[in-house]
Design a protein around this motif. Structure first.
Motif: not given
Length: 85
Positions: A37-38, A43-44, A51-53
């Protein structure tokens, strides 16, 4: 006591953490979902690096949870063989 098997300390530990009422599996699922979710939130908001992490962290968390599930299957089978369940 005749007919009773002695349970080792290692088995006692495994039974308590990976046995039938294991708290590890649900906790791993919740942690994995939280990381996912995080990652989606990152990403959002456009934070590609974040996001990649989080997506990489999700892979690690998911792998650990699946590994715990495999250990849990083994432990529960052993509990059944010993007549503890």
């Amino acid at each position: 006591a005749e007919g009773k098997q002695e349970i080792s300390d290692v088995d006692r530990f495994l039974f308590s953490y990976f046995g039938v009422r294991s708290p590890i599996i649900p906790a791993g699922c919740v942690i994995t979902a939280g990381i996912l979710g995080t990652g989606f939130y990152q990403f959002h908001t456009g934070n590609k690096k974040g996001s990649q992490l989080f997506m990489r962290a999700r892979i690690v968390s998911q792998g650990i949870t699946i590994g715990a599930m495999m250990v849990s299957l083994y432990v529960q089978n052993k509990q059944k063989r010993l007549g503890l369940v």
